[in-house]
Design a protein around this motif. Structure first.
Motif, short mmCIF file in Angstrom:
data_model
loop_
_atom_site.label_atom_id
_atom_site.label_comp_id
_atom_site.label_asym_id
_atom_site.label_seq_id
_atom_site.Cartn_x
_atom_site.Cartn_y
_atom_site.Cartn_z
N GLN A 1 38.03 38.79 35.98
CA GLN A 1 39.11 38.56 35.03
C GLN A 1 39.82 39.87 34.70
N ASP A 2 39.10 40.98 34.66
CA ASP A 2 39.68 42.26 34.27
C ASP A 2 40.65 42.81 35.32
N ILE A 3 40.32 42.73 36.59
CA ILE A 3 41.14 43.33 37.64
C ILE A 3 42.34 42.46 38.01
N ARG B 1 38.02 53.56 36.99
CA ARG B 1 37.66 53.10 35.65
C ARG B 1 38.73 52.14 35.17
N LEU B 2 38.30 51.05 34.59
CA LEU B 2 39.22 50.09 34.00
C LEU B 2 39.03 50.15 32.49
N GLU B 3 40.09 50.57 31.80
CA GLU B 3 40.03 50.70 30.35
C GLU B 3 41.27 50.04 29.76
N GLY B 4 41.08 48.87 29.15
CA GLY B 4 42.21 48.14 28.57
C GLY B 4 43.21 47.76 29.64
N GLN B 5 44.43 48.21 29.49
CA GLN B 5 45.52 47.89 30.42
C GLN B 5 45.71 48.95 31.50
N THR B 6 44.75 49.89 31.64
CA THR B 6 44.89 51.00 32.59
C THR B 6 43.76 51.01 33.61
N ASN C 1 32.91 48.53 33.65
CA ASN C 1 34.27 49.02 33.88
C ASN C 1 34.35 50.33 34.66
N ILE C 2 33.28 50.73 35.32
CA ILE C 2 33.29 51.90 36.20
C ILE C 2 32.92 51.42 37.59
N TYR C 3 33.71 51.82 38.58
CA TYR C 3 33.56 51.34 39.95
C TYR C 3 33.35 52.52 40.89
N GLY C 4 32.35 52.40 41.73
CA GLY C 4 32.09 53.43 42.73
C GLY C 4 32.95 53.22 43.95
N SER C 5 33.32 54.32 44.58
CA SER C 5 34.09 54.19 45.82
C SER C 5 33.16 53.73 46.94
#
Length: 178
Positions: A24-26, A121-126, A92-96
């Motif tokens: 849902q976040d991405i 990193r996914l933080e809010g709308q960024t 909300n942290i993703y490894g390459s």
């Protein structure tokens, strides 16, 4: 008896819930984007065309971006990068996922061997993508790409730092293409 019968369901709930929440976040970031930037660097006006695409891939997502640099002497330099990301154990942290280990699992490159260490990193709308490069004498360069959801596309902020000192900053808007 009921407790034993519910164990597989409870296990699946705990395993599937984080994946569902991540998906849902991405979702709002998925798509293709284009734009251009004009900025001053070392007293000279520079122009760049920029594009990006964000797509689902396997159990993660993939970010591709292209930058076209127009040099003052008329030369044109184009660079394209594509990096896959997979969820980490931290929210909300993703490894390459830039290479595959001997067990077939995606993993990041090794910055101590001159390769970039990249994470997202996914933080809010960024959605932010960070790249760390360690040079020959142990200094470092950081590149940051911050893509923030905006009406009709993404606001892009790019920063490059060398040993903690700002080197370059570019801000532009990338319009959604699809």
């Amino acid at each position: 008896m009921i407790q034993t019968a519910l164990r597989p369901f409870v296990f699946l709930l705990f395993v599937a819930l984080p994946v569902f929440a991540w998906a849902q976040d991405i979702e709002p970031f998925l798509g293709s984007y284009k734009g251009n930037a004009e900025f001053v660097f070392d007293g000279k006006v520079e122009e760049r065309d920029m594009s990006a695409s964000i797509a689902r891939k396997d159990d993660g997502f993939e970010v591709s971006w292209t930058t076209v640099i127009y040099k003052s002497d008329g030369r044109i330099k184009e660079s394209t990068y594509t990096i896959g990301f997979v969820p980490s154990v931290r929210d909300n942290i993703y490894g390459s996922a830039m290479k595959t280990n001997v067990f077939g699992k995606p993993e990041p490159l090794d910055p101590l061997n001159g390769e970039p260490f990249v994470w997202a990193r996914l933080e809010g709308q960024t959605l932010s993508v960070y790249s760390l490069f360690i040079d020959e004498i142990g200094g470092y360069q950081m590149q940051e790409f911050h893509r923030t959801l905006a009406d009709g596309g993404l606001d892009l902020l790019f920063r490059r730092l060398h040993n903690g000192e700002p080197q370059k900053e570019i801000r532009t808007f990338l319009a959604r293409q699809n």
